[in-house]
Design an enzyme around this catalytic site. Structure first.
Site, mmCIF file in Angstrom:
data_model
loop_
_atom_site.group_PDB
_atom_site.id
_atom_site.type_symbol
_atom_site.label_atom_id
_atom_site.label_comp_id
_atom_site.label_asym_id
_atom_site.label_seq_id
_atom_site.Cartn_x
_atom_site.Cartn_y
_atom_site.Cartn_z
ATOM 1 N N GLY A 1 -106.781 39.717 38.608
ATOM 2 C CA GLY A 1 -107.737 40.034 39.675
ATOM 3 C C GLY A 1 -107.872 38.960 40.736
ATOM 4 O O GLY A 1 -107.009 38.102 40.878
ATOM 5 N N SER A 2 -108.994 39.015 41.454
ATOM 6 C CA SER A 2 -109.216 38.152 42.620
ATOM 7 C C SER A 2 -109.430 36.693 42.221
ATOM 8 O O SER A 2 -109.995 36.396 41.167
ATOM 9 C CB SER A 2 -110.433 38.654 43.385
ATOM 10 O OG SER A 2 -110.920 37.656 44.245
#
Lengths: 133, 395
Positions: A61-62
């Site tokens: 993810g981020s």
């Protein structure tokens, strides 16, 4: 049983294992105000990661995820230590800025053996993880 | 990873907390990617600037890093939450303003230029070919690797800050010849004219090749603005750090076109547009400037709206340095006189003003992704001219 590993961030921790067979996204996947996994369909959905020895394959993810780990740590909701199959920078940077011991590259045998609730010692400085059944 | 004696000293904390943490971060990343050593960089660019994104913990962390630490190379930063000279019209609340200024002041105390833009390569921070840099902001990473031929991995805000403080980065990935090797040949079988079409092309390529590097054939002539939209899409939809274009980008001749080939034609492009168009009954705002608008885009907009009156809200976001050029040229006056709003230092995604908008028309495929993901609103992607036409006619 003792296993060799690789240090990503130094430190020492003892605690209860919480094991996920799937990757964890801290940004969007973990509630920073409770420490509970909120990603829909995640094997640990609804479970609190705080003060556990959190064992999972790798982060996803981020990159904002690093800040989520810091946010958890500042509120006393972070895991005691992080054990990955392969570390990646989001979780590694999060562990470093939050002062959480972190190791990776444990043998497959370790992941076959370890289960929720087992007592684990993470000695990151000496690159060792011990499972006390 | 090999460390010099000086680097070991930094790691041991001899130069203070900020540098020690920065070194711990670079060493961990170097270890993960099996870098052989640290190399010198000539510039850095940092993301994670808007208070909306980093929150109180982020501010606290930056302050701890900033104690007695200064950057060793020219460093720029991404947009913040509002226009520093025009926050009143943006209706930003006082608490947010204080927090955001705290972030910007902390960066400045470290010697960082408050450029507040996602397009540092236009004016504020342009690397040379062959230089090693450490940049965050994925669209700028892909642009400078591909079009400029500078070398950077996709850094996070934190790793870019660490690199800036030390003037170094671990040598792996995009810093090496092998790490810039293309994996797929993309044959473009149609001529692209519009900037938004390049955004769609990047979106389509991402779908097929993931974060691998494409070698694109069939783009005859282009410019930095078109490349900006291609880079932004590739970076957003697949995390692609770089592309080569035959006959155009600086390094294509150093690599053979990969055997694995994929064609993209006119029909694919129009199908791509369809996937970037939600059902929007009434457009709330027309937004140009993701990534930040260039001086030539602002000129185009200015020419299209000159002496007319806009029926829909038009917002243009750009870098402060570009804004100043546009003021000198009279472009800002023309747009504002028609009823448009031009903001520097910020954008709709990282500003709290984005939270009040119900639907957006834009020319950016990247904006489509973030407006839906972060703001959860319907978005319609069309070319710049079509967007301005809608803002003028209200249809």
């Amino acid at each position: 049983m003792k296993f060799k590993c690789r240090k990503i961030n130094g430190g020492y921790a003892e605690g209860e294992a919480l094991v996920s067979n799937e990757a964890i996204s801290f940004y969007g996947g973990v509630d920073p105000s409770t420490g509970i996994i909120i990603e829909k369909g995640h094997p640990l959905e609804g479970i609190k990661i705080s003060n556990k020895i959190l064992i999972f394959p790798y982060g996803k993810g981020s990159t904002v995820g690093s800040y989520i780990i810091l946010r958890l740590a500042r509120r006393g909701l972070a895991p005691k230590a992080i054990v990955n199959l392969y570390a990646e920078p989001i979780v590694a940077v999060g562990a470093i800025i939050s002062e959480i011991p972190m190791v990776d590259q444990l043998p497959k045998k370790f992941f076959n053996l370890v289960n929720n609730g087992m007592k684990i010692i993470v000695d990151a400085d000496n690159e060792a993880v011990e499972v006390i059944e | 990873m090999y460390l010099t004696r000086e680097e070991e000293k930094i790691l041991d904390g001899e130069y203070g907390y900020g540098y020690k943490k920065a070194m711990e971060i670079l060493v961990a990343i170097g270890k993960i990617y099996e870098a052989d050593r640290l190399i010198d960089i000539s510039s850095a660019h940092i993301s994670g600037v808007s208070y909306k994104n980093i929150g109180d913990e982020g501010v606290e962390f930056l302050k701890e890093m900033a104690k007695n630490s200064r950057v060793r190379v020219p460093t720029t930063i991404n947009p913040g939450g509002f226009d520093l000279n025009n926050w009143k019209r943006m209706n930003i609340d006082r608490r947010f303003i204080e927090k955001q200024m705290d972030v910007i002041n902390t960066f400045q105390a470290m010697g960082i230029k408050p450029s507040l833009s996602c397009t540092p390569y236009y004016n504020d921070n342009l690397p040379n070919r062959g230089e090693h840099v450490a940049w965050a902001e994925s669209s700028a990473v892909t642009l400078v690797n591909s079009l400029i031929g500078a070398y950077t991995n996709r850094e996070s805000g934190i790793s870019a800050l660490a690199a800036a403080l030390l003037g170094k980065t671990p040598r792996y990935g995009l810093h090496t010849y092998e790490g810039r090797m293309p994996k797929y040949t993309i044959k473009l079988k149609t001529r692209l004219n519009k900037m938004s079409e390049y955004g769609v092309l990047g979106y389509l390529i991402s779908d097929i090749i993931g974060n691998n590097i494409p070698y694109i054939k069939g783009i005859k002539n282009s410019d930095i603005d078109k490349m900006k939209y291609l880079a932004a899409s590739l970076a957003t939809y697949a995390g692609t750090p770089m592309f080569h274009i035959e006959g155009l980008t600086p390094e294509y001749m150093e690599y053979e076109p990969p055997k694995e080939k994929i064609s993209i034609d006119e029909e694919d492009i129009s199908k791509g547009f369809k996937r970037l168009r939600d059902v929007v009954n009434s457009v709330d705002m027309v937004w140009i400037g993701c990534p930040h608008a260039s001086i030539s885009e602002i000129k185009t907009i200015s020419n299209l709206v000159k002496g007319k009156s806009l029926k829909k809200k038009l917002v243009v976001t750009t870098a402060r340095s570009t804004y100043k050029l546009a003021v000198q040229q009279g472009f800002i006056d023309e747009i504002e006189n028609a009823g448009g709003e031009v903001y520097a230092d910020t954008c709709i995604i990282v500003s709290p003003i984005g939270e009040k908008i119900r639907s957006i028309m834009t020319n950016s495929a990247k904006a489509f992704y973030y407006l839906r993901g972060v703001n959860n609103i319907p978005v319609y992607v069309a070319d710049l001219e079509e967007c301005i036409e809608t803002a003028l006619t209200g249809e």
